[in-house]
Design an enzyme around this catalytic site. Structure first.
Site, PDB file in Angstrom:
ATOM      1  N   GLN A   1      26.543  42.133  48.518  1.00 46.35           N
ATOM      2  CA  GLN A   1      25.414  41.877  49.431  1.00 46.35           C
ATOM      3  C   GLN A   1      25.469  40.479  50.037  1.00 46.35           C
ATOM      4  O   GLN A   1      24.741  40.195  50.997  1.00 46.35           O
ATOM      5  CB  GLN A   1      24.084  42.056  48.694  1.00 46.35           C
ATOM      6  CG  GLN A   1      23.833  43.492  48.267  1.00 46.35           C
ATOM      7  CD  GLN A   1      22.484  43.610  47.591  1.00 46.35           C
ATOM      8  OE1 GLN A   1      22.364  43.382  46.387  1.00 46.35           O
ATOM      9  NE2 GLN A   1      21.457  43.929  48.367  1.00 46.35           N
TER      10      GLN A   1
ATOM     11  N   HIS B   1      21.154  50.413  40.055  1.00 46.26           N
ATOM     12  CA  HIS B   1      21.182  50.169  41.507  1.00 46.26           C
ATOM     13  C   HIS B   1      22.213  49.081  41.834  1.00 46.26           C
ATOM     14  O   HIS B   1      23.029  49.240  42.749  1.00 46.26           O
ATOM     15  CB  HIS B   1      19.775  49.753  41.965  1.00 46.26           C
ATOM     16  CG  HIS B   1      19.678  49.362  43.405  1.00 46.26           C
ATOM     17  ND1 HIS B   1      18.952  50.078  44.328  1.00 46.26           N
ATOM     18  CD2 HIS B   1      20.194  48.297  44.083  1.00 46.26           C
ATOM     19  CE1 HIS B   1      19.046  49.484  45.515  1.00 46.26           C
ATOM     20  NE2 HIS B   1      19.792  48.406  45.392  1.00 46.26           N
ATOM     21  N   GLU B   2      22.210  47.994  41.051  1.00 42.26           N
ATOM     22  CA  GLU B   2      23.139  46.878  41.311  1.00 42.26           C
ATOM     23  C   GLU B   2      24.578  47.280  40.965  1.00 42.26           C
ATOM     24  O   GLU B   2      25.516  46.908  41.665  1.00 42.26           O
ATOM     25  CB  GLU B   2      22.729  45.625  40.530  1.00 42.26           C
ATOM     26  CG  GLU B   2      21.329  45.099  40.839  1.00 42.26           C
ATOM     27  CD  GLU B   2      21.034  44.938  42.315  1.00 42.26           C
ATOM     28  OE1 GLU B   2      21.966  44.652  43.085  1.00 42.26           O
ATOM     29  OE2 GLU B   2      19.871  45.122  42.705  1.00 42.26           O
TER      30      GLU B   2
ATOM     31  N   CYS C   1      15.978  47.851  48.767  1.00 45.96           N
ATOM     32  CA  CYS C   1      17.211  47.079  48.671  1.00 45.96           C
ATOM     33  C   CYS C   1      17.155  45.957  49.698  1.00 45.96           C
ATOM     34  O   CYS C   1      16.760  46.202  50.840  1.00 45.96           O
ATOM     35  CB  CYS C   1      18.404  47.999  48.950  1.00 45.96           C
ATOM     36  SG  CYS C   1      19.998  47.171  48.865  1.00 45.96           S
ATOM     37  N   LEU C   2      17.539  44.755  49.305  1.00 48.66           N
ATOM     38  CA  LEU C   2      17.501  43.623  50.238  1.00 48.66           C
ATOM     39  C   LEU C   2      18.426  43.850  51.430  1.00 48.66           C
ATOM     40  O   LEU C   2      18.215  43.269  52.489  1.00 48.66           O
ATOM     41  CB  LEU C   2      17.885  42.318  49.518  1.00 48.66           C
ATOM     42  CG  LEU C   2      16.899  41.852  48.434  1.00 48.66           C
ATOM     43  CD1 LEU C   2      17.448  40.616  47.725  1.00 48.66           C
ATOM     44  CD2 LEU C   2      15.513  41.595  49.000  1.00 48.66           C
TER      45      LEU C   2
ATOM     46  N   HIS D   1      26.125  48.989  43.785  1.00 45.91           N
ATOM     47  CA  HIS D   1      26.614  48.096  44.845  1.00 45.91           C
ATOM     48  C   HIS D   1      28.081  47.714  44.598  1.00 45.91           C
ATOM     49  O   HIS D   1      28.854  47.581  45.542  1.00 45.91           O
ATOM     50  CB  HIS D   1      25.781  46.818  44.917  1.00 45.91           C
ATOM     51  CG  HIS D   1      24.536  46.936  45.752  1.00 45.91           C
ATOM     52  ND1 HIS D   1      24.570  47.255  47.093  1.00 45.91           N
ATOM     53  CD2 HIS D   1      23.228  46.758  45.446  1.00 45.91           C
ATOM     54  CE1 HIS D   1      23.323  47.270  47.568  1.00 45.91           C
ATOM     55  NE2 HIS D   1      22.491  46.979  46.589  1.00 45.91           N
TER      56      HIS D   1
ATOM     57  N   GLY E   1      17.022  42.012  42.132  1.00 42.37           N
ATOM     58  CA  GLY E   1      18.446  42.145  41.821  1.00 42.37           C
ATOM     59  C   GLY E   1      19.258  41.840  43.059  1.00 42.37           C
ATOM     60  O   GLY E   1      18.769  41.997  44.183  1.00 42.37           O
TER      61      GLY E   1
HETATM   62 NI    NI Z   1      20.401  46.901  46.692  1.00 42.54          NI
END
Ligand code: NI
Length: 193
Positions: free
Chosen positions: A50, A142-143, A100-101, A146, A45
């Site tokens: 991000q 989660h997304e 998380c990236l 963000h 995701g």
């Molecule tokens: Ni994330």
């Protein structure tokens, strides 16, 4: 084009986001770039903040994480989710170790509702509503967070966060090996390892 990912500590991850009002070539290009970036980073995701953007938009592809029984029930992946709203969530919660990236190499258990109903627009801005469970519900929450400026580390106890403090400081400074490019807390670009 693979976009650099903004890491923990950068203001972009806490910035206010704006609804997407209309379709455009620029929007479609951003979506394509986000999908390419998600795959390049082996993520499941990726949300607009991000990559330093403020559109209320995220992309997901949970195929790598779905087990066989889940794959059958999954909508076609990747999914493009624009202007999402969580309109219902189950009382039942599950725990899962999230990553998380934007916070490479950190994984922590986070409880979340097991199922959600999500209202959103697809990449052509058609209205949609779906009910999802398991890994897809997990990633979508989660997304969605963000887009609200929330990171999964925000849910940890102050004790757990204290244990992570040194790692988080290193990540913020770009002192982490990733196979994708990063933007540090101070806006410095770090190439992929
Ligand atoms: Ni994330």
């Amino acid at each position: 084009m693979v976009l650099p990912i903004y890491v923990y500590g950068h203001d972009a991850l806490r910035a206010d986001t704006e609804p997407v009002e209309e379709n455009s070539d620029a929007l479609q290009q951003l979506i394509d770039d986000m999908i390419e970036t998600m795959y390049a980073a082996s993520g499941i995701g990726l949300a607009a903040p991000q990559v330093g953007r403020t559109e209320r938009l995220f992309v997901v592809d949970v195929m790598p994480m779905a087990d066989e029984s889940e794959v059958r029930d999954l909508p076609p992946q990747p999914m493009v989710i624009i202007n999402p709203e969580i309109v219902a969530e189950s009382e039942e919660q599950t725990e899962f170790e999230e990553g998380c990236l934007s916070i490479p190499e950190v994984r922590e258990v986070v409880p979340r509702p097991q199922r959600i109903r999500l209202r959103y627009q697809d990449r052509e801005l058609n209205d949609r509503e779906i009910e999802v469970g398991s890994i897809l519900a997990r990633v979508m929450q989660h997304e969605f967070d963000h887009l609200e400026g929330i990171l999964f580390t925000d849910y940890l106890s102050s004790f757990r966060r204290r244990l992570l403090r040194r790692s988080l400081r290193k990540i913020a400074g770009g002192e982490v090996d990733t196979d994708y490019p990063l933007i540090t807390k101070d806006g410095e670009k770090v190439p992929a390892e």
